[in-house]
Write an enzyme that holds these catalytic residues in place. Structure first.
Site, PDB file in Angstrom:
ATOM      1  N   SER A 293       0.849  -1.193   0.000  1.00  0.00           N
ATOM      2  CA  SER A 293       0.000   0.000   0.000  1.00  0.00           C
ATOM      3  C   SER A 293       0.878   1.233   0.000  1.00  0.00           C
ATOM      4  O   SER A 293       2.053   1.175   0.378  1.00  0.00           O
ATOM      5  CB  SER A 293      -0.901   0.016   1.239  1.00  0.00           C
ATOM      6  N   ASP A 294       0.335   2.363  -0.402  1.00  0.00           N
ATOM      7  CA  ASP A 294       1.029   3.616  -0.159  1.00  0.00           C
ATOM      8  C   ASP A 294       0.848   3.946   1.323  1.00  0.00           C
ATOM      9  O   ASP A 294       0.068   3.301   2.034  1.00  0.00           O
ATOM     10  CB  ASP A 294       0.488   4.733  -1.058  1.00  0.00           C
ATOM     11  N   TRP A 295       1.572   4.946   1.800  1.00  0.00           N
ATOM     12  CA  TRP A 295       1.619   5.239   3.229  1.00  0.00           C
ATOM     13  C   TRP A 295       0.209   5.362   3.823  1.00  0.00           C
ATOM     14  O   TRP A 295      -0.520   6.297   3.536  1.00  0.00           O
ATOM     15  CB  TRP A 295       2.417   6.526   3.442  1.00  0.00           C
ATOM     16  N   ASN A 296      -0.170   4.381   4.622  1.00  0.00           N
ATOM     17  CA  ASN A 296      -1.456   4.350   5.323  1.00  0.00           C
ATOM     18  C   ASN A 296      -2.654   4.442   4.385  1.00  0.00           C
ATOM     19  O   ASN A 296      -3.740   4.847   4.791  1.00  0.00           O
ATOM     20  CB  ASN A 296      -1.544   5.463   6.379  1.00  0.00           C
ATOM     21  N   SER A 297      -2.483   4.050   3.129  1.00  0.00           N
ATOM     22  CA  SER A 297      -3.632   4.145   2.223  1.00  0.00           C
ATOM     23  C   SER A 297      -4.725   3.148   2.594  1.00  0.00           C
ATOM     24  O   SER A 297      -5.885   3.323   2.209  1.00  0.00           O
ATOM     25  CB  SER A 297      -3.197   3.946   0.764  1.00  0.00           C
TER      26      SER A 297
END
Length: 768
Positions: A293-297
């Site tokens: 995932s992207d940061w905390n997506s």
């Protein structure tokens, strides 16, 4: 090997032999890795499996004291419990070794972690931002810079980079255009593949390579009105024909991982998009790596309003095919419970864990978890002087000459008084650009230093003029432009008055573009235009050197200065590279990878738009046009001048038809008619005249960079096949449709020699 790791190795080896002793001696490397992964998976607990799918950013200096409380202590314990699969933002051999020791020597199974960082355009030796590098139209340069970045990053202990970014982007208001290859899908494919091959080399087990990550899957570059993290509205036609091909190209190049995107498509966050991640990526494309995932997506799906809590977010993400949770804590806190309650099938977890473990084996981490932790190698390769030559070469080849009336450039090295003006002229930090990994602040060669290195100071004078940005900032800060303090203005005017030619540095601070740097106006901030206006009153002979991370609105200056040189943010060797071009030691040959608008109101702007029912070339008022400006770009995609000039002639085709399965040769003559040896990027565009769905007015299909000595003439030959004519048709599949095609070969997307041909069935011309 440490005690715990030896124990694991023994258990691991026994499990392999007990399953099938002959299999260990036969099969491909992939087969052997699969066997090892499955053997390890069989002895892992559910919590250990979930741990492999969890990635965290460092919260403390690993070489410092052990945390005694709070979130730091919690993370420390998770690593020791084998519940962390990867870490990011841990840098340096000492730090990474200490973190790896926690996992390998203290956890039950001793499974090593992967260590990642955003190594976008260099680790400590910084190369041009990717958008600039794409202006070279030389994918081999991107492969070279990525390989050097990998060599440095891996020497510092890292084994994973979150690059390349292959988002196609048509809106310069979006700050992250600086990370990609621009507006064109074909060019994006070429550079995406090159960067993957540069980062990963021929063997991921080489300690000089790192695993690459194609991002952001998918559509992030189409964020509404250029606002970062925003909604994306897409048709299936655009998704498949424009956005997905660079990702598929990266997969074909062997990219190890993918990263999904922050945005939604049809209201579904990409992190929870089953169609993208399972049906397309892992299904029809057959991707065997893992998706992070992207940061905390995953956690941010709460903010999208599509889940009520982190537990629902974890459920949707794992079902959709997101394998690793970056800094979200959603998987670590919820996946085990979801499996135990029967809501999530354990096979979904196993599939994700297999993908993560597979990469760890491919990186050689199970053979030696500390193979990237060699302090001597770190000292030898990080910021090695041997890389500077490549950084300078790539930087100078990324420069684009936009205007050169009266042949002001190249400047004379002697006998000419040159005033160097502008706050950016002495800036040693902005040329590094955004997304700078572990670059040392203020480490770039400034424009002024590059000039003095080239010709000394005898014919040079310097005046910085007013300050541009009022204070030094960091990545997370907002910029504060100077709009009122005019100190330095008078000195700059007087310096310009006494010079034969003024070199004025204008553009953007490094933190003006990049993530979270969307702008409603892509113009000159602060007092830059006022400074230019005052200089033009005393000296019309001005060379504007642009330093920027995105296309700018150049309408206030384009008709008022004779010369404009686009130098972007060129990295460590910026000033030296600019001096090479300005003083004629290198003849610029760069071409724009994005269109430059006449005004921000044209955005999004791109050359390969579709025809409409009332095209803009219709001379009546009832056409697709602006009534207050031109529809065309100020400087179109593919545009770039040279100190020389080139003549295109004698375009010919080997046939007027192309059979399915056959080839069509296109040739022309290219002549250097100028006074300098130089390179020209010859570009081939096609148009599918009648198709099952509306097609672009033009689309790039091939290019070649040709070196010609002055007066030299060469034949340039391209070859087209049916594959080059394919698109995602109204039949919802990739295919080439029979019919007429137009073709142009020329110097940019708006100029070229034109011909046509037909794609026909193999037996269409047979006489019966």
């Amino acid at each position: 090997m440490m005690k715990t790791f030896k124990l694991f190795t023994l258990i691991f080896a026994l499990s392999i032999w007990s399953c099938n002793p002959e299999s260990n001696l036969k099969g491909t490397d992939s087969d052997r890795i699969t066997l090892k992964v499955d053997s390890l998976l069989n002895i892992m607990t559910l919590d250990e499996k979930v741990g492999q799918l969890s990635q965290y950013s460092t919260l403390w200096q690993m070489t410092g004291p052990v945390p005694t409380g709070g979130t730091e202590q919690a993370l420390y314990q998770k690593i020791k419990d084998g519940r962390v699969g990867s870490m990011l933002n841990v840098v340096g051999v000492k730090e990474i070794r200490k973190a790896q020791e926690l996992a390998v020597e203290h956890s039950r199974l001793g499974i090593p972690m992967i260590f990642g960082l955003d190594v976008i355009h260099g680790y400590q030796t910084i190369f041009p931002i990717p958008l600039a590098e794409s202006a070279s139209w030389e994918p081999d340069l991107a492969r070279l810079s990525a390989s050097i970045a990998a060599k440095e990053a891996s020497a510092a202990g890292l084994n994973w980079t979150f690059a390349p970014m292959v988002d196609i982007s048509r809106d310069a208001r979006w700050g992250r255009v600086m990370e990609g290859a621009g507006e064109d899908t074909y060019l994006g494919c070429q550079f995406g593949q090159a960067r993957v091959r540069g980062f990963q080399g021929d063997d991921l087990k080489s300690v000089h390579t790192v695993a690459a990550c194609a991002k952001h899957f998918a559509g992030y570059g189409f964020a509404e009105s250029g606002k970062d993290y925003n909604t994306v509205e897409l048709t299936q036609h655009t998704l498949h024909n424009v956005i997905l091909p660079p990702f598929k190209a990266c997969l074909d190049a062997g990219v190890a991982t993918f990263m999904n995107a922050f945005n939604t498509i049809d209201g579904v966050p990409c992190t929870a998009n089953l169609e993208l991640q399972r049906t397309i990526l892992k299904g029809s494309w057959g991707f065997e790596g893992f998706v992070v995932s992207d940061w905390n997506s995953i956690g941010e799906m709460n903010e999208h309003g599509v889940v009520a809590n982190d537990k629902e977010a974890a459920f949707k993400a794992i079902v959709a095919g997101s394998d690793m949770d970056m800094e979200g804590n959603c998987y670590s806190e919820n996946l085990s419970e979801l499996v135990e309650s029967g809501e999530v099938n354990i096979e979904l977890i196993n599939d994700a864990v297999r993908r993560v473990l597979k990469l760890k084996f491919e990186l050689g981490l199970f053979e030696d978890p500390y193979r990237y932790c060699d302090e001597e190698r770190e000292k030898k390769w990080v910021n090695s002087p041997s890389f500077k030559k490549s950084a300078r070469e790539i930087a100078k080849r990324s420069i684009v000459l936009l205007k050169n009336e009266n042949k002001v450039l190249p400047l004379q090295k002697k006998g000419q008084k040159i005033a160097v003006i502008g706050a950016l002229a002495t800036d040693k930090d902005s040329p590094i650009g955004n997304w700078r990994a572990e670059a040392k602040k203020h480490s770039a060669v400034s424009l002024w230093e590059g000039f003095t290195n080239k010709i000394g100071t005898e014919n040079l004078s310097l005046a910085e003029g007013p300050t541009y940005v009022q204070k030094e900032i960091e990545f997370v800060d907002f910029l504060n432009y100077n709009n009122s303090d005019r100190r330095g203005m008078t000195e700059a005017i007087n310096t310009a008055r006494q010079a034969d030619v003024v070199v004025l540095a204008m553009g953007e601070n490094c933190y003006q573009s990049g993530e979270a740097r969307s702008q409603t106006e892509i113009n000159f901030k602060g007092l830059q235009l006022e400074l230019l206006n005052e200089i033009l009153k005393v000296n019309k002979n001005v060379v504007v050197v642009l330093m920027n991370g995105r296309p700018l609105d150049l309408s206030p200056i384009v008709d008022r200065v004779p010369t404009i040189l686009e130098t972007w943010h060129l990295g460590s060797e910026s000033g030296n590279a600019i001096a090479d071009v300005v003083f004629g030691d290198y003849n610029p040959a760069g071409k724009l990878p994005m269109s430059f608008p006449r005004s921000v109101g044209q955005l999004p702007l791109y050359y390969n738009h579709q025809w409409t029912g009332r095209p803009h070339d219709n001379e009546t008022v009832f056409s697709s046009r602006y009534t207050d400006n031109e529809k065309t770009a100020l400087f179109p995609f593919g545009y770039g001048l040279s100190y020389s000039s080139f003549k295109y002639s004698d375009l010919s085709l080997s046939s007027s038809t192309l059979h399915r399965g056959g080839t069509l040769d296109l040739s022309l003559s290219l002549e250097n008619t100028g006074d300098y040896d130089g390179e020209e990027v010859v570009q081939l565009y096609i148009r599918d005249v009648v198709a099952s769905a509306a097609r672009p007015v033009k689309e790039l299909k091939a290019f070649k960079k040709i070196l010609l000595k002055k007066g030299e003439k060469k034949d340039v030959v391209f070859q087209l096949t049916e594959k080059d004519l394919e698109f995602y048709t109204a039949n919802r599949k990739w295919e080439a449709e029979i019919g007429e095609f137009e073709v142009w070969i020329g110097t940019n997307s708006q100029e070229g020699l034109k011909a046509s041909f037909r794609l026909i069935e193999e037996d269409e011309n047979l006489v019966i």
